[in-house]
Write an enzyme that holds these catalytic residues in place. Structure first.
Site, PDB file in Angstrom:
ATOM      1  CB  ALA A 273      26.541  67.534  53.493  1.00  0.00           C
ATOM      2  CD  GLU A 307      29.186  69.430  52.491  1.00  0.00           C
ATOM      3  OE1 GLU A 307      30.413  68.874  52.320  1.00  0.00           O
ATOM      4  OE2 GLU A 307      28.875  69.767  53.742  1.00  0.00           O
TER       5      GLU A 307
END
Length: 859
Positions: A273, A307
């Site tokens: 990600a 994230e």
């Protein structure tokens, strides 16, 4: 292309000269659809940059990688593109104090997952776009100053095909056929983002009342390809997202700073990600097409929270240069698990961290390319390779040690001060240490020297002395370091004593002490007088980063009773220590496999079980003596099938053992069982052979010549999707034929027609453990082509080829010698390329030492 690299010195000079006020970027992506791909597709990119120069009259450069530049204007002067643009840089001479640069370029769509990636869905022909920039690929989409410390606000506008939706970091709206996006806060180039296409889109919102009474509302979005919509469990994604936002607002005392929060699951993604503020991108494999275990959902939750932590650690406050990449990645890795354990249903996340994440760090930290957590990053190629087990997992492990050392409250208060002090700015190591020293009262400079500025992993071994009554007279912890990295570090550890209790003989902890280990020998005075232990665990609760060793008595206990360790974290730590001993040639690989066969079936934690299967397969492929490999494979297949039949019908353990059985099946009866499960003539009660499991069964059948090209084509017709195509390509390359291997090699090495995802799939199929002889002719070819591949291909594809095609299956010292000869003869090759070869060479040498140890055990 020479010149695409950027050195730290160049970046430092440019940052001293320039400050950027704002970007306006206009992209025309209507060329993404229609036409043919007979020539490289391009799109128009017009960038306006307003910036200041500290020295009027000075010369600098902007970054752009593009097939063509149509026009360049600096402060109203039209410049000759042919004279100022060399393919990667735009020369800027005679700068004023205040400057405006306008660049009109034709940029190329990507098939390698770098820059503006273009994907055509084979299921319905739809086109999907997304960007991926880290560390320096924004310059493939728009002209910029591509370094993290030249932050600026951005305004994007995008023209897209009719019916498409476009997303960027800021909120957007479609006006007169143009998507216009709100300006961002000051951010770095590498975290700007655009996603465009006919994506399936789900919305939600997060609301919270802050401490000062302000109501915070964050629009949430989640998107994926239309073909995956039926599998998309957006509700769970939003659940984890909201739990994470609650956690970070509770602990960081700095409201989420980037407005909306979209999360895009995109195809052919190179990373797990990427933390683009307001528009996080993920690999779409986190949308599960079939049955998966709890561990897969835990992994997704961890990545979502990793994230999200970056919104503060990395996006709000960013490192000056990639030397301090750890300032964002280590913190995000630690915070991902920390928040997951405290805020979500995955309360056992530290077990996965100890058993899986740290294994990555231990391997990386014993390679000849190991480096301190704060690394010496000379240029962008160095930076690309430093997204590694040191920067992520070791750094996170060190931070876990720091929390034990400084205290949780002091650590979090230090983080809060750090955010407020440096919001929207750039920092170095000292900035963070200053905040932590203020809040903890600890000497962070000394801690940093020991933990962040040195490389290598220490080993901790218990030494137990008993008195005449069978009690502990003295228990000490011995600390050792490798000769190459002799630093001994301060460790805050818990030492646990275990013994068997109860009718079932459970191994339970009956005494525990925390101690600061410092130097080669530390006495744990608190445990003097305790009953004699059957097992001593010197890093109980996994507080520090070290390799655990055992005294002989503890090792004997584990050989006989490993499955009786009742605490799942303690058991995971024991498994990890035993695997490290196997990799270090201190334990014969066949002994490790024996432990797996006897005790893995009792493992309750599904993530640990999956890791054990991975380690067992590695032990069989690389560490057992070649003469015992066939026997070991048969024993593993028999054990896997036994556990598969014993597992609860429909359970995640049953699914995990089914996948492992497929991975190790090689005998005729095992392969026929797999074929029967595929065709429906065989059945295991409760085992649903869904599409993903079908492909898992087909790969070994292809590798052993049972599933041919026709069968694989039929399976693709059944699963004519992007995922199905990747599986089919992998299986095609896995077939046991010299012609197949030649075709696979050429498609990856001699052609650039495959996308990044299909390159990865082809390499995965090519390198089958059972195909050592078929792959042997490519060992020499590998060393002949890798420098050319590195020069001609993108760095991501270059890394995939150099790592994936290294002849590790040709496990003899002659292969090591061939690698040494290449290294000796290519001292001028790119340092990043040399590092990859050196790492693969070291892994092979380690495997050969393990094979020798295993051979010796056979007696």
């Amino acid at each position: 292309m020479p010149g695409e690299n950027l050195s730290r010195d160049e970046a430092r000079e440019r940052a001293a000269l320039l400050s950027v006020e704002e970007y306006e970027v206009s992209l025309d992506l209507r060329s993404a659809i229609g036409g043919t791909d007979s020539e490289p597709r391009t799109f128009r990119s017009v960038t306006t940059i307003r910036f200041r120069s500290a020295e009027p009259g000075a010369t600098s450069f902007a970054d752009l990688i593009a097939p063509a530049v149509t026009a360049v204007s600096l402060n109203g002067r039209d410049l000759d593109p042919g004279a100022v643009f060399d393919g990667s840089r735009i020369l800027l001479e005679d700068l004023a104090e205040d400057n405006e640069l306008v660049v009109d370029a034709r940029c190329a769509y990507s098939r390698t997952g770098e820059g503006m990636h273009r994907f055509v869905d084979p299921e319905d022909g739809e086109v999907y776009l997304y960007t991926q920039y880290e560390p320096a690929d924004a310059r493939r989409v728009f002209a910029n100053f591509e370094q993290p410390d030249l932050k600026a606000p951005y305004r994007f506008e995008v023209r897209a095909p009719e019916g498409w939706v476009v997303w960027s970091n800021g909120a957007g709206e479609l006006t007169d056929g143009v998507w216009r996006f709100a300006g961002t806060k000051p951010i770095s180039t590498y975290i700007t983002a655009v996603v465009a296409g006919p994506y399936h889109h789900v919305t939600d919102s997060y609301e919270r009342v802050l401490a000062d009474g302000t109501r915070l509302e964050i629009p949430l979005g989640a998107l994926c390809r239309k073909g995956l919509a039926r599998h998309f469990d957006a509700d769970d994604v939003f659940r984890i997202t909201k739990q994470g936002l609650d956690f970070f607002h509770d602990h960081f005392d700095f409201p989420y700073p980037f407005g909306k929060y979209d999360q895009a699951f995109v195809p052919e993604y190179n990373l797990g990600a990427m933390e683009n503020p307001g528009l996080v991108t993920f690999r779409e494999e986190f949308i599960f097409r079939g049955n998966v275990t709890r561990a897969s959902y835990e992994r997704r939750a961890n990545v979502i929270l990793h994230e999200m932590a970056h919104m503060w650690f990395g996006d709000l406050v960013t490192m000056v240069w990639w030397d301090d990449l750890w300032l964002k990645e280590s913190f995000a890795d630690f915070m991902g698990t920390f928040s997951m354990v405290e805020a979500t249903r995955f309360t056992d996340g530290w077990i996965t961290f100890a058993n899986n994440r740290k294994a990555w760090a231990y391997r990386a930290d014993q390679l000849p390319s190991t480096h301190p957590v704060t690394a010496d990053i000379r240029d962008l190629e160095d930076a690309k390779l430093n997204f590694d087990g040191i920067t992520y997992a070791k750094g996170a492990s060190v931070l876990k040690q720091l929390v034990a050392y400084a205290g949780r409250d002091a650590f979090l208060e230090g983080a809060r001060r750090y955010f407020k002090r440096h919001a929207y700015g750039n920092t170095r190591l000292g900035d963070l240490l200053a905040a932590l020293e203020e809040t903890s009262g600890r000497d962070m400079a000394a801690w940093s020297r020991a933990w962040l500025q040195t490389a290598g992993v220490n080993s901790l071994t218990p030494q137990v002395l008993l008195d005449a009554q069978g009690r502990v007279s003295e228990l000490a912890v011995l600390q050792e370091a490798a000769e190459s990295h002799p630093e001994l570090r301060p460790h805050r550890v818990a030492v646990g004593l275990y013994r068997r209790e109860g009718a079932d003989g459970s191994l339970v902890r009956y005494a525990r002490a925390e101690v600061d280990v410092d130097g080669p020998r530390t006495v744990v005075g608190e445990l003097a007088g305790a009953d004699a232990p059957e097992l001593v665990l010197v890093n109980d609760d996994d507080l520090t980063y070290c390799k655990i060793r055992f005294d002989e008595g503890s090792l004997d206990t584990l050989r006989a009773h490993l499955g009786a360790v009742t605490d799942p974290l303690a058991r995971a730590l024991c498994w990890s220590a035993l695997w490290n001993m196997t990799r270090d040639a201190l334990m014969p690989a066949r002994d490790f496999l024996d432990l797996v066969l006897r005790f893995a079936g009792r493992e309750s934690d599904i993530g640990v079980l999956q890791t054990l299967h991975t380690w067992a397969n590695s032990a069989l492929t690389f560490y057992v003596a070649p003469g015992w490999r066939e026997t070991g494979g048969r024993l593993l297949a028999e054990g896997a099938l036994r556990e598969l039949r014993l597992a609860g019908p429909g359970s995640q353990h049953q699914l995990t053992w089914a996948r492992f059985f497929a991975a190790v099946a090689s005998g005729e009866a095992d392969l026929q069982l797999l074929r029967g499960l595929l065709e429906g003539t065989e059945k295991i009660d409760g085992l649903e052979v869904d599409q993903e499991l079908r492909w898992a069964f087909l790969e070994p059948l292809a590798a052993h010549g049972i599933a041919d090209e026709k069968a694989l084509a039929a399976e693709l017709a059944r699963d004519d999707t992007a995922s199905g195509k990747r599986h089919q390509v992998r299986c095609l390359a896995a077939r046991p034929s010299a012609a197949v291997k030649a075709q696979a090699w050429d498609s990856v090495v001699e052609s650039d027609s495959l996308s990044n995802a299909l390159v990865e799939a082809t390499i995965g199929g090519f390198a089958q453990a059972s195909h050592r002889e078929l792959c042997a002719p490519y060992a020499g070819k590998y060393f002949e082509v890798i420098e050319r591949v590195w020069q001609e291909r993108s760095i991501q594809i270059g890394m995939d080829v150099v790592r994936g095609l290294f002849p590790s299956l040709q496990d003899s010292w002659s292969t090591v010698e061939a690698a040494d000869a290449w290294l000796a003869g290519h001292e001028g090759a790119a340092p990043a390329l040399r590092r990859l070869v050196l790492e693969a060479r070291d892994d092979l040498a380690r495997a050969l030492r393990g094979q020798a140890r295993d051979e010796a055990a056979a007696g």
